[in-house]
Motif scaffolding. Sequence first.
Motif, mmCIF file in Angstrom:
data_model
loop_
_atom_site.group_PDB
_atom_site.id
_atom_site.type_symbol
_atom_site.label_atom_id
_atom_site.label_comp_id
_atom_site.label_asym_id
_atom_site.label_seq_id
_atom_site.Cartn_x
_atom_site.Cartn_y
_atom_site.Cartn_z
ATOM 1 N N TYR A 1 70.502 30.408 -16.125
ATOM 2 C CA TYR A 1 70.211 29.347 -17.095
ATOM 3 C C TYR A 1 69.284 29.916 -18.168
ATOM 4 C CZ TYR A 1 72.473 25.850 -14.210
ATOM 5 O OH TYR A 1 73.409 25.133 -13.527
ATOM 6 N N HIS B 1 75.950 18.780 0.536
ATOM 7 C CA HIS B 1 75.059 19.107 1.647
ATOM 8 C C HIS B 1 75.284 18.106 2.773
ATOM 9 C CE1 HIS B 1 72.571 16.014 -0.144
ATOM 10 N NE2 HIS B 1 72.443 16.734 -1.228
ATOM 11 N N LYS C 1 71.791 24.222 0.738
ATOM 12 C CA LYS C 1 70.622 23.358 0.510
ATOM 13 C C LYS C 1 70.485 23.024 -0.975
ATOM 14 C CE LYS C 1 67.846 25.160 4.269
ATOM 15 N NZ LYS C 1 67.161 26.404 4.565
ATOM 16 N N SER C 2 69.709 22.001 -1.238
ATOM 17 C CA SER C 2 69.449 21.593 -2.619
ATOM 18 C C SER C 2 68.866 22.757 -3.424
ATOM 19 C CB SER C 2 68.465 20.418 -2.576
ATOM 20 O OG SER C 2 68.139 20.052 -3.871
ATOM 21 N N GLY C 3 69.408 22.989 -4.592
ATOM 22 C CA GLY C 3 68.863 23.999 -5.499
ATOM 23 C C GLY C 3 69.450 25.383 -5.313
ATOM 24 N N VAL C 4 70.355 25.552 -4.346
ATOM 25 C CA VAL C 4 70.884 26.886 -4.055
ATOM 26 C C VAL C 4 71.919 27.327 -5.105
ATOM 27 C CG1 VAL C 4 72.801 26.255 -2.524
ATOM 28 C CG2 VAL C 4 71.470 28.305 -2.040
ATOM 29 N N GLY C 5 72.501 26.358 -5.825
ATOM 30 C CA GLY C 5 73.441 26.722 -6.897
ATOM 31 C C GLY C 5 74.840 26.150 -6.742
ATOM 32 N N LYS C 6 75.002 25.134 -5.911
ATOM 33 C CA LYS C 6 76.346 24.577 -5.653
ATOM 34 C C LYS C 6 76.969 24.006 -6.927
ATOM 35 C CE LYS C 6 74.880 21.648 -2.538
ATOM 36 N NZ LYS C 6 73.445 21.958 -2.685
ATOM 37 N N THR C 7 76.202 23.150 -7.614
ATOM 38 C CA THR C 7 76.756 22.526 -8.828
ATOM 39 C C THR C 7 77.025 23.585 -9.891
ATOM 40 O OG1 THR C 7 75.656 20.450 -8.356
ATOM 41 C CG2 THR C 7 76.317 20.803 -10.629
ATOM 42 N N THR C 8 76.146 24.577 -9.976
ATOM 43 C CA THR C 8 76.349 25.651 -10.951
ATOM 44 C C THR C 8 77.674 26.359 -10.665
ATOM 45 O OG1 THR C 8 73.957 25.941 -11.030
ATOM 46 C CG2 THR C 8 75.300 27.731 -11.944
ATOM 47 N N SER D 1 66.762 28.904 -19.733
ATOM 48 C CA SER D 1 65.309 28.710 -19.600
ATOM 49 C C SER D 1 64.760 29.257 -18.281
ATOM 50 C CB SER D 1 65.005 27.214 -19.686
ATOM 51 O OG SER D 1 65.667 26.568 -18.623
HETATM 52 N N1 LIG Z 1 69.831 23.249 -16.909
HETATM 53 C C1 LIG Z 1 69.103 24.047 -16.105
HETATM 54 N N2 LIG Z 1 68.153 24.851 -16.612
HETATM 55 C C2 LIG Z 1 67.418 25.659 -15.822
HETATM 56 N N3 LIG Z 1 67.573 25.742 -14.481
HETATM 57 C C3 LIG Z 1 68.512 24.959 -13.923
HETATM 58 C C4 LIG Z 1 69.330 24.064 -14.691
HETATM 59 N N4 LIG Z 1 70.172 23.406 -13.857
HETATM 60 C C5 LIG Z 1 69.900 23.870 -12.628
HETATM 61 N N5 LIG Z 1 68.909 24.792 -12.645
HETATM 62 C C6 LIG Z 1 68.349 25.517 -11.504
HETATM 63 O O1 LIG Z 1 69.371 26.343 -10.960
HETATM 64 C C7 LIG Z 1 69.318 26.298 -9.537
HETATM 65 C C8 LIG Z 1 70.672 25.834 -9.004
HETATM 66 O O2 LIG Z 1 70.891 24.480 -9.405
HETATM 67 P P1 LIG Z 1 72.156 23.642 -8.901
HETATM 68 O O3 LIG Z 1 72.098 22.317 -9.574
HETATM 69 O O4 LIG Z 1 73.351 24.461 -9.086
HETATM 70 O O5 LIG Z 1 71.830 23.519 -7.346
HETATM 71 P P2 LIG Z 1 72.543 22.619 -6.218
HETATM 72 O O6 LIG Z 1 72.716 23.503 -5.032
HETATM 73 O O7 LIG Z 1 73.741 21.971 -6.772
HETATM 74 O O8 LIG Z 1 71.409 21.537 -5.929
HETATM 75 P P3 LIG Z 1 71.539 19.979 -5.444
HETATM 76 O O9 LIG Z 1 72.163 20.006 -4.065
HETATM 77 O O10 LIG Z 1 70.114 19.523 -5.425
HETATM 78 O O11 LIG Z 1 72.391 19.262 -6.467
HETATM 79 C C9 LIG Z 1 68.164 25.394 -9.156
HETATM 80 O O12 LIG Z 1 67.044 26.198 -8.868
HETATM 81 C C10 LIG Z 1 67.932 24.564 -10.405
HETATM 82 O O13 LIG Z 1 66.571 24.221 -10.514
#
Ligand SMILES: Nc1ncnc2c1ncn2[C@@H]1O[C@H](COP(=O)(O)OP(=O)(O)OP(=O)(O)O)[C@@H](O)[C@H]1O
Length: 209
Positions: A11, A195, A36-43, A13
Amino acid sequence: MISSNSLTYQYPSSSSVLAFPNLNLDEAESLLILGKSGVGKTTLLHLLAGLLNPATGNITINHTNITTLSAKALDAFRGKQIGMVFQNNHALRSLTVLENLKARLYFTKKTSNKNALVELLNVLGIADCQNKKTNELSIGQLQRLGIALAVVHQPKLILADEPTSSLDDTNCTKVMQLLQEQATANKANLIVITHDQRIKANFKNVLSL
Ligand SMILES: Nc1ncnc2c1ncn2[C@@H]1O[C@H](COP(=O)(O)OP(=O)(O)OP(=O)(O)O)[C@@H](O)[C@H]1O
């Protein structure tokens, strides 16, 4: 068919780089991605949908390397080949259920007749809602409409972001069945990220991030 290799994303930032394991799915294969939350699934899901550009690596969907497509070609490819089930429903509130399906078809440049649309709603158990505006639907009905909108254009890849996390056990089972039935009917790949450990048993292929 979908494959990815050496995928990373950063990302703008953020100082950390997210790196993802390689994926390899044959036609009509499904995959559950847990983490887990924040691991990057949505990314990862957004990379697979071509909504984000990877820093490195390639994604090939049905013989097309989407990482080399222009923005316009990628939009057209996504419209035709990919269906997404979002956590929050993206239906248009001023339109009825049937009008929402017609609008989705219009944007994906595909056609269908009214009988086929009503049959899809029937399979999903919301045919009686076809003339209702979406703000008149229950959460469960909206969830089903989300699936209808993701599959109405018969995509070859269905991506679902946490489709069950807000559902009770009965509706969780129903939604997973509906998604898998729709993927099977279209010989589509289905990739679900969550999750929610309850749906692990529905998948042969499970990847933990
Ligand atoms: N727009 C953004 N700018 C900067 N960092 C981001 C952005 N979106 C997500 N992140 C960071 O990238 C990492 C992965 O985020 P992501 O949303 O892919 O996780 P996730 O596994 O889907 O989490 P969750 O289960 O909580 O939805 C996290 O550390 C998050 O803080």
